[in-house]
Design a protein around this motif. Structure first.
Motif, mmCIF file in Angstrom:
data_model
loop_
_atom_site.group_PDB
_atom_site.id
_atom_site.type_symbol
_atom_site.label_atom_id
_atom_site.label_comp_id
_atom_site.label_asym_id
_atom_site.label_seq_id
_atom_site.Cartn_x
_atom_site.Cartn_y
_atom_site.Cartn_z
ATOM 1 N N ARG A 1 0.835 -1.190 0.000
ATOM 2 C CA ARG A 1 0.000 0.000 0.000
ATOM 3 C C ARG A 1 0.879 1.252 0.000
ATOM 4 O O ARG A 1 1.809 1.364 0.808
ATOM 5 N N ILE B 1 1.947 8.800 -3.336
ATOM 6 C CA ILE B 1 0.844 9.144 -4.244
ATOM 7 C C ILE B 1 1.025 10.563 -4.777
ATOM 8 O O ILE B 1 0.843 10.827 -5.984
ATOM 9 N N TYR C 1 -9.597 4.550 -1.275
ATOM 10 C CA TYR C 1 -9.206 3.135 -1.268
ATOM 11 C C TYR C 1 -8.988 2.585 0.148
ATOM 12 O O TYR C 1 -9.159 1.389 0.389
ATOM 13 N N TRP D 1 -9.011 -1.243 -0.101
ATOM 14 C CA TRP D 1 -8.105 -1.370 -1.247
ATOM 15 C C TRP D 1 -8.662 -2.348 -2.287
ATOM 16 O O TRP D 1 -8.016 -3.290 -2.705
ATOM 17 N N MET E 1 -6.754 -4.759 -4.867
ATOM 18 C CA MET E 1 -5.861 -3.970 -5.719
ATOM 19 C C MET E 1 -4.516 -4.668 -5.859
ATOM 20 O O MET E 1 -3.977 -5.199 -4.887
ATOM 21 N N TRP F 1 -1.266 0.044 -7.516
ATOM 22 C CA TRP F 1 -1.897 1.320 -7.179
ATOM 23 C C TRP F 1 -1.628 2.390 -8.234
ATOM 24 O O TRP F 1 -2.445 3.277 -8.468
#
Length: 236
Positions: A155, A161, A181, A186, A193, A196
């Protein structure tokens, strides 16, 4: 003296006033006293009176001539009354003993029922423990399955991000993307996922820059799924 062979002596008897007033009404005061005294002797001796008059007089404490005549005059009536009393008391005792026996049987049956119920409880507890253990194992299996599905996926942090969105020069809000998410575990649709960065690029492709401000119409299934599973999102 009480009869030593009597194993169930009568230690009392009911003295109903109306009944004895009817019996004693025919007698003089001296005869009434003799009746009561002789009745006590009769019941104490287990329905027996001595045949010897001198012995009978001594037992009733009848010393004068008048007292002795009174004893002899009521003797037959005393025997008749005494036998009725003994019969009544015997029936009463039998009823009491039967009630006690039935009550005892009921208590024994109740105790046995409680004992049987107690014996069943450990089995019931074992079944409950078995069911609990099954549920725990099921949860563990589901957790392991979930881990397998998301194996290899790491993650991203908010900073990662932000960096990727700046690199892509898109208008996606990194914080809202992360919150989205995180809130749905997620998931991409119904699947876990795997990438990502690919999810961010999908948002770019569908012009999905912000949950509150969609940029264009979205007929894409995944984008509709994002909206439908996000509180406050508008589906156009």
């Amino acid at each position: 003296m009480t009869n030593p062979t009597n194993k169930d002596p009568l230690i009392h008897f009911p003295f109903y006033i109306n009944q004895y007033q009817g019996i004693l009404s025919r007698y003089s005061l001296e005869e009434k006293g003799a009746f009561i005294s002789l009745l006590c002797v009769f019941l104490a001796e287990d329905s027996q009176l001595p045949d010897n008059q001198d012995q009978l007089f001594r037992m009733c404490l009848a010393f004068t001539e008048g007292e002795r005549k009174a004893v002899l005059s009521v003797k037959d009536k005393v025997v008749e009354t005494g036998l009725e009393i003994l019969k009544y008391q015997k029936e009463k005792r039998e009823k009491c003993r039967e009630s006690a026996r039935i009550g005892g049987l009921a208590r024994v049956a109740k105790a046995q029922a409680i004992a049987q119920e107690t014996l069943k409880r450990p089995s019931s507890n074992k079944e409950t423990e078995k069911e609990t253990e099954t549920d725990i194992n099921k949860d563990k299996e589901e957790e392991e399955e979930e881990k397998k599905k998301s194996k290899g996926f790491i993650r991203p942090t908010l900073q990662e991000i932000q960096n990727y969105c700046q690199e892509r020069k898109n208008s996606i809000n990194p914080e809202k993307w992360l919150n989205f998410y995180q809130s749905n575990g997620w998931k991409v649709g119904k699947n876990s996922m795997k990438d990502w960065k690919a999810a961010i690029r999908t948002w770019e492709t569908n012009s999905f820059t912000s949950p509150t401000k969609p940029q264009s119409k979205h007929n894409n299934f995944e984008q509709q799924d994002y909206y439908a599973n996000t509180e406050g999102f508008e589906v156009c």
